[in-house]
Design a protein around this motif. Structure first.
Motif, PDB file in Angstrom:
ATOM      1  N   TYR B  32       0.820  -1.210   0.000  1.00  0.00           N
ATOM      2  CA  TYR B  32       0.000   0.000   0.000  1.00  0.00           C
ATOM      3  C   TYR B  32       0.852   1.258   0.000  1.00  0.00           C
ATOM      4  O   TYR B  32       2.018   1.233   0.393  1.00  0.00           O
ATOM      5  CB  TYR B  32      -0.942   0.000   1.217  1.00  0.00           C
ATOM      6  N   GLU B  34       1.288   5.350   1.290  1.00  0.00           N
ATOM      7  CA  GLU B  34       1.014   6.069   2.534  1.00  0.00           C
ATOM      8  C   GLU B  34      -0.428   6.556   2.629  1.00  0.00           C
ATOM      9  O   GLU B  34      -0.993   6.622   3.708  1.00  0.00           O
ATOM     10  CB  GLU B  34       1.951   7.275   2.660  1.00  0.00           C
ATOM     11  N   ARG B  37      -2.922   3.813   4.118  1.00  0.00           N
ATOM     12  CA  ARG B  37      -2.566   3.151   5.376  1.00  0.00           C
ATOM     13  C   ARG B  37      -3.791   2.647   6.147  1.00  0.00           C
ATOM     14  O   ARG B  37      -3.763   1.601   6.780  1.00  0.00           O
ATOM     15  CB  ARG B  37      -1.771   4.133   6.245  1.00  0.00           C
ATOM     16  N   ILE B  49       2.433  -4.012   3.650  1.00  0.00           N
ATOM     17  CA  ILE B  49       3.756  -3.382   3.559  1.00  0.00           C
ATOM     18  C   ILE B  49       3.637  -2.074   2.784  1.00  0.00           C
ATOM     19  O   ILE B  49       3.060  -2.031   1.702  1.00  0.00           O
ATOM     20  CB  ILE B  49       4.781  -4.365   2.929  1.00  0.00           C
ATOM     21  N   CYS B  50       4.171  -1.004   3.381  1.00  0.00           N
ATOM     22  CA  CYS B  50       4.099   0.314   2.739  1.00  0.00           C
ATOM     23  C   CYS B  50       5.195   0.396   1.680  1.00  0.00           C
ATOM     24  O   CYS B  50       6.361   0.175   1.969  1.00  0.00           O
ATOM     25  CB  CYS B  50       4.254   1.427   3.773  1.00  0.00           C
ATOM     26  N   ILE B  51       4.791   0.724   0.454  1.00  0.00           N
ATOM     27  CA  ILE B  51       5.760   0.705  -0.650  1.00  0.00           C
ATOM     28  C   ILE B  51       6.129   2.097  -1.151  1.00  0.00           C
ATOM     29  O   ILE B  51       7.002   2.224  -1.999  1.00  0.00           O
ATOM     30  CB  ILE B  51       5.261  -0.149  -1.839  1.00  0.00           C
ATOM     31  N   GLY B  52       5.458   3.133  -0.650  1.00  0.00           N
ATOM     32  CA  GLY B  52       5.821   4.468  -1.116  1.00  0.00           C
ATOM     33  C   GLY B  52       4.788   5.493  -0.739  1.00  0.00           C
ATOM     34  O   GLY B  52       3.814   5.192  -0.055  1.00  0.00           O
ATOM     35  N   PRO B  53       5.020   6.711  -1.197  1.00  0.00           N
ATOM     36  CA  PRO B  53       4.104   7.802  -0.870  1.00  0.00           C
ATOM     37  C   PRO B  53       2.815   7.726  -1.696  1.00  0.00           C
ATOM     38  O   PRO B  53       2.660   6.835  -2.538  1.00  0.00           O
ATOM     39  CB  PRO B  53       4.904   9.048  -1.231  1.00  0.00           C
ATOM     40  N   ARG B  58       5.364   6.603  -7.529  1.00  0.00           N
ATOM     41  CA  ARG B  58       6.384   6.153  -6.595  1.00  0.00           C
ATOM     42  C   ARG B  58       5.888   5.031  -5.690  1.00  0.00           C
ATOM     43  O   ARG B  58       6.576   4.618  -4.768  1.00  0.00           O
ATOM     44  CB  ARG B  58       6.890   7.337  -5.776  1.00  0.00           C
ATOM     45  N   PRO B  64      10.194  -1.199  -9.160  1.00  0.00           N
ATOM     46  CA  PRO B  64      11.165  -1.578  -8.124  1.00  0.00           C
ATOM     47  C   PRO B  64      10.538  -1.671  -6.736  1.00  0.00           C
ATOM     48  O   PRO B  64      10.850  -2.599  -5.974  1.00  0.00           O
ATOM     49  CB  PRO B  64      12.206  -0.448  -8.178  1.00  0.00           C
ATOM     50  N   ALA B  65       9.661  -0.720  -6.400  1.00  0.00           N
ATOM     51  CA  ALA B  65       9.041  -0.736  -5.068  1.00  0.00           C
ATOM     52  C   ALA B  65       8.188  -1.993  -4.891  1.00  0.00           C
ATOM     53  O   ALA B  65       8.253  -2.669  -3.856  1.00  0.00           O
ATOM     54  CB  ALA B  65       8.193   0.516  -4.858  1.00  0.00           C
ATOM     55  N   ILE B  67       8.298  -4.909  -6.589  1.00  0.00           N
ATOM     56  CA  ILE B  67       9.067  -6.159  -6.611  1.00  0.00           C
ATOM     57  C   ILE B  67       9.900  -6.292  -5.334  1.00  0.00           C
ATOM     58  O   ILE B  67       9.977  -7.376  -4.743  1.00  0.00           O
ATOM     59  CB  ILE B  67       9.946  -6.223  -7.882  1.00  0.00           C
ATOM     60  N   SER B  68      10.484  -5.188  -4.885  1.00  0.00           N
ATOM     61  CA  SER B  68      11.260  -5.220  -3.643  1.00  0.00           C
ATOM     62  C   SER B  68      10.366  -5.639  -2.475  1.00  0.00           C
ATOM     63  O   SER B  68      10.763  -6.447  -1.630  1.00  0.00           O
ATOM     64  CB  SER B  68      11.880  -3.841  -3.387  1.00  0.00           C
ATOM     65  N   ALA B  69       9.139  -5.114  -2.458  1.00  0.00           N
ATOM     66  CA  ALA B  69       8.195  -5.467  -1.389  1.00  0.00           C
ATOM     67  C   ALA B  69       7.880  -6.965  -1.418  1.00  0.00           C
ATOM     68  O   ALA B  69       7.800  -7.622  -0.376  1.00  0.00           O
ATOM     69  CB  ALA B  69       6.919  -4.654  -1.523  1.00  0.00           C
ATOM     70  N   VAL B  72      11.125  -8.858  -0.091  1.00  0.00           N
ATOM     71  CA  VAL B  72      11.427  -8.769   1.343  1.00  0.00           C
ATOM     72  C   VAL B  72      10.315  -9.371   2.197  1.00  0.00           C
ATOM     73  O   VAL B  72      10.540  -9.723   3.358  1.00  0.00           O
ATOM     74  CB  VAL B  72      11.734  -7.321   1.810  1.00  0.00           C
TER      75      VAL B  72
END
Lengths: 175, 455
Positions: B32, B34, B37, B49-53, B58, B64-65, B67-69, B72
């Motif tokens: 999600y 910000e 939330r 999991i927060c992935i960005g603003p 973003r 990237p955000a 896939i990274s989420a 991890v």
């Protein structure tokens, strides 16, 4: 600088306060609106530089990375923190994660290290690309909130930065 | 089957996918921004999991955000929902490169169907009638003018990427075309990061009919009937129904069978939708394929009893479909009403605010897919969809009667919604006769439409 006159110091403080209160908010808004990566403004013999981190975060959300600097001899330890998070707690501010990924603190930075606003204290690894974690304020690195190698999410608080301006220096100035 | 799925979307579809994961007994993580939330999906999720603003570029649109989420949080697959990254073949490819599965068609299939203009030629070669249009993408304005002249006005300007009516304009003259090309190009660039445009012949009084398909990795495919999405405002669907009142049963079957044969032959995989324009004579012209789960998928679920999101996940996991065409039966009639945060009294401008009271309707055949709850604050950053009211009945009149009751029962206080336009439709003679065309609401004007219903 023992030879500096008291009057000079006071004038410097007044100027810095002026910059922080009047100029910074306008600059931050401007940086946010333009999409520029960096802005630098000179006023008198002071210089204010705002930098947007490489991941493209906006100045408004990352106002904490705003940093004032004087060419030489200046000291800005008590420059007002402009981050909203920092304003909540007068004694400390949290360095937050710029992205979702794996946290790595900088080895040379540890609890007790003195840092300035905008200094890199670690990074968050996003698919192999490190994103800078910066101190939002001038201060001393306090307790780490996550371990090296931990998965962190965007905006997560990673480490406390204890403000030095709020305690010793302010007391000194007020005396 | 996957061990853990990252849901890279928001709103009602994040909740819908979460429910499908629970049905399958698969763990899910809601990614999600910000701004989300406090959203329902985050509250319902076992893990979030927060992935960005708030800015989608973003967060929900950041490969990237996302896939990274997924990495991890220990996920092995990503469900993109609709919109955002759902049809981005570049994203699907990067997901695969990181050892994860993109829930949707595999990257090479997405790539094959990425260009709407090339897809039209591909499926045209597999026996689907296509609408006359430009040869390839428009190189520049002059090329656009030449192609429009050849096709004959009026023409529809369409972006090669994306959907949802963005970057689309119907024009009747060369002068209009020149002006609209610039607007469409910038809209398409802003919405999809790709400003390539093409032209299609504009059929004046057309119906929008789409066929739902599901094809597994082994080339076994079924169609799940069609949906009618002719109720549109400025190229945006806001009410869908099935079966289409535009075609009789034999014609509907023939269209659906032609569609499934063509996509299986062209190598499609996973759930998808083939969109057609149907002219007043009943001729269906293929226009595009949507390689994702669609907003209006529940209409088909009501008729077939098949969970399309579960089917989509199972196919992506490499499972065989597990049923054949003979197992698919279409029962009764279903309508879907998109409940949007739009002010019908002020040109449907988006509204935001806090939901002071939310009450979902109920009763036989009534389903409400929504992320609303009392106290929820609708953020201003994303699309205006608040939820979908889906109503089933054994026949169209019963479905319509149940819909009227359900719409009356639905309470969304604190936010201006478009409920009034749905209520207006349900007393409109053209709609009741099953004769809606895609241009009707715009031709009459939304305001006149609402005023007529109020009398």
């Amino acid at each position: 600088m023992p030879d500096r006159a008291e009057a000079d110091r006071l004038a410097d403080h007044a100027q810095i306060d002026g910059l922080a209160d009047e100029l910074l908010p306008a600059l931050i808004a401007k940086l946010g609106a333009t999409g520029l990566a960096e802005l630098e403004v000179r006023e008198g013999d002071w210089k204010v530089r705002l930098r947007r981190s490489a991941d493209g975060s906006t100045a408004a959300s990352r106002a904490a990375s705003a940093r004032a600097a004087r060419p030489a001899g200046g000291h800005l330890e008590h420059a007002h923190p402009v981050a909203t998070e920092a304003a909540v707690d007068p004694y400390r501010a949290a360095a937050t994660s710029p992205a979702v990924g794996i946290y790595q603190p900088r080895p040379e930075i540890s609890s007790g290290s003195r840092v300035r606003a905008g200094d890199r204290i670690g990074s968050v690894d996003v698919l192999g690309i490190p994103q800078e974690v910066v101190s939002p304020v001038d201060g001393i690195v306090g307790a780490g909130l996550v371990e090296s190698g931990d998965a962190v999410e965007y905006g997560q608080e990673l480490a406390w930065i204890e403000l030095i301006s709020s305690t010793a220096e302010r007391a000194g100035r007020d005396a | 089957m996957f061990a853990k799925i990252l849901i890279a979307n928001r709103g009602e579809i994040a909740v819908r996918v979460l429910r499908a994961c629970r049905t399958l007994g698969v763990e899910a993580v809601v990614a999600y921004s910000e701004a989300d939330r406090e959203s329902l999906a985050v509250q319902l999720a076992d893990e979030a999991i927060c992935i960005g603003p708030a800015d989608a570029k973003r967060s929900y649109l950041s490969a990237p955000a996302v896939i990274s989420a997924a990495i991890v949080s220990g996920c092995d697959a990503i469900h993109p929902g609709y919109g955002f990254l759902s049809e981005d073949e570049g994203f699907a490819e990067v997901v695969r490169a990181h050892g994860l599965t993109f829930i949707g068609p595999p990257p090479q299939v997405l790539e094959r169907f990425a260009s709407k203009e090339a897809t039209r030629r591909l499926l045209g070669a597999e026996g689907l009638a296509t609408i006359p249009g430009s040869n390839g993408m428009l190189r520049d304005d002059l090329h656009g003018l030449e192609e429009a002249e050849r096709i004959g006005y009026p023409v529809l300007i369409k972006p090669s990427a994306g959907g949802g009516g963005k970057g689309m304009r119907m024009v009747r003259t060369p002068r209009e075309l020149e002006a609209a090309l610039k607007i469409c190009r910038s809209e398409a660039r802003a919405a999809f990061g790709d400003d390539s445009l093409y032209l299609e012949k504009w059929l004046e009084d057309n119906r929008h009919v789409e066929v739902q398909v599901a094809v597994d990795r082994f080339g076994h495919g079924v169609h799940l009937g069609e949906r009618d999405c002719s109720v549109q405002r400025r190229h945006q669907k806001f009410l869908e129904e099935a079966p289409t009142p535009a075609l009789d049963e034999a014609a509907r079957n023939e269209l659906a069978e032609r569609a499934i044969r063509a996509v299986v032959a062209a190598g499609y995989e996973n759930v998808g939708t083939l969109e057609f324009l149907v002219d007043p004579a009943g001729n269906a012209y293929f226009i595009e394929i949507n390689c994702r789960i669609q907003v209006e998928h529940p209409v088909t679920e009501m008729l077939t009893g098949i969970d399309l999101v579960v089917t989509q996940i199972r196919i992506a996991a490499g499972e065989p479909l597990g049923f054949s065409q003979g197992d698919v039966t279409l029962r009764g009639h279903a309508l879907e009403f998109r409940i949007n945060a739009e002010d019908t009294a002020h040109d449907f401008r988006p509204s935001t605010g806090v939901v002071e009271r939310y009450l979902a309707p109920g009763g036989p055949g009534v389903r409400m897919d929504s992320h609303l709850f009392t106290g929820y604050e609708v953020p201003p950053f994303y699309d205006s969809l608040l939820g979908k009211l889906v109503v089933w009945g054994p026949d169209r009149p019963t479905a319509i009667a149940r819909s009227r009751a359900a719409l009356d029962e639905l309470v969304v206080d604190g936010i201006v919604t478009n409920i009034a336009i749905h209520q207006a439709l349900l007393v409109n003679d053209t709609f009741l006769a099953g004769e809606m065309t895609t241009n009707l609401v715009d031709r009459i004007g939304s305001a006149a439409f609402l005023a007529a219903a109020a009398r």
